[in-house]
Design a protein around this motif. Structure first.
Motif, PDB file in Angstrom:
ATOM      1  N   GLU A  68       0.854  -1.186   0.000  1.00 51.84           N
ATOM      2  CA  GLU A  68       0.000   0.000   0.000  1.00 51.84           C
ATOM      3  C   GLU A  68       0.888   1.233   0.000  1.00 51.84           C
ATOM      4  N   ARG A  69       0.663   2.091  -1.008  1.00 49.20           N
ATOM      5  CA  ARG A  69       1.437   3.329  -1.078  1.00 49.20           C
ATOM      6  C   ARG A  69       0.722   4.347  -1.941  1.00 49.20           C
ATOM      7  N   SER A  70       1.167   5.564  -1.850  1.00 49.84           N
ATOM      8  CA  SER A  70       0.625   6.645  -2.662  1.00 49.84           C
ATOM      9  C   SER A  70       1.185   6.481  -4.068  1.00 49.84           C
ATOM     10  N   PRO A  82      -0.882  10.800  -6.345  1.00 47.61           N
ATOM     11  CA  PRO A  82      -1.375  11.853  -5.469  1.00 47.61           C
ATOM     12  C   PRO A  82      -2.203  12.870  -6.245  1.00 47.61           C
ATOM     13  N   PRO A  83      -3.257  13.404  -5.716  1.00 46.82           N
ATOM     14  CA  PRO A  83      -3.678  13.323  -4.323  1.00 46.82           C
ATOM     15  C   PRO A  83      -4.622  12.155  -4.029  1.00 46.82           C
ATOM     16  N   ALA A  84      -4.753  11.192  -4.943  1.00 46.35           N
ATOM     17  CA  ALA A  84      -5.614  10.036  -4.680  1.00 46.35           C
ATOM     18  C   ALA A  84      -5.114   9.285  -3.446  1.00 46.35           C
ATOM     19  N   LYS A  85      -6.027   8.566  -2.796  1.00 42.87           N
ATOM     20  CA  LYS A  85      -5.676   7.769  -1.629  1.00 42.87           C
ATOM     21  C   LYS A  85      -4.643   6.706  -1.996  1.00 42.87           C
ATOM     22  N   ALA A  86      -3.956   6.186  -0.991  1.00 41.98           N
ATOM     23  CA  ALA A  86      -2.985   5.106  -1.205  1.00 41.98           C
ATOM     24  C   ALA A  86      -3.708   3.885  -1.760  1.00 41.98           C
ATOM     25  N   ILE A  87      -3.008   3.145  -2.601  1.00 35.20           N
ATOM     26  CA  ILE A  87      -3.552   1.925  -3.201  1.00 35.20           C
ATOM     27  C   ILE A  87      -2.567   0.784  -3.003  1.00 35.20           C
ATOM     28  N   GLU A  88      -3.024  -0.440  -3.223  1.00 35.26           N
ATOM     29  CA  GLU A  88      -2.135  -1.599  -3.191  1.00 35.26           C
ATOM     30  C   GLU A  88      -1.558  -1.789  -4.587  1.00 35.26           C
TER      31      GLU A  88
END
Length: 129
Positions: A33-35, A38-44
């Protein structure tokens, strides 16, 4: 086949051993899980893989090829249809919509592929060599 299984996904790998015999293997892809955007939420997301080119491939319904090794290391992502692929050790796998098949059997006896669906087999190929 690309499918979720906990904190990772998986695909199927076809490779040749030192004697040139081809075999299947299920490979897990670890996701972190990381950005990513950006600015979207972190994803896998998995670590990146360097690729050289992308192609689209269509095999017409009823297509049945001679046994051969893969020309380059590549991943095939099935968009529609289904093929049955037989490794030289005799193990068969069916590749259908959404499945991911990584080919590394560049030497040796290779594999046999035939379209088993009544519709054409269509895919995207990502090449690494």
């Amino acid at each position: 086949m690309l499918s979720q299984c906990g904190g990772h996904m998986k695909y199927i790998r076809l490779y040749a051993d030192a004697a040139g015999e081809s075999h299947w293997e299920d490979v897990a892809i670890d996701l972190e899980e990381r950005s990513f955007a950006p600015p979207a939420k972190a994803i896998e997301i998995s670590p990146p893989e360097q690729a050289t080119q992308t192609r689209f491939l269509r095999l017409r319904a009823g297509w049945d090829e001679p046994v051969h090794p893969t020309p380059v290391r590549q991943k095939l992502i099935c968009l529609q249809g289904e093929v049955e692929v037989t490794a030289s050790d005799g193990e068969k796998r069916r590749i259908g919509k959404g499945d991911v098949w990584h080919m590394e059997d560049k030497h040796g006896k290779g594999h046999h592929t035939r379209v088993t669906s009544s519709e054409d087999f269509e895919s995207v190929i990502i090449q690494y060599d």
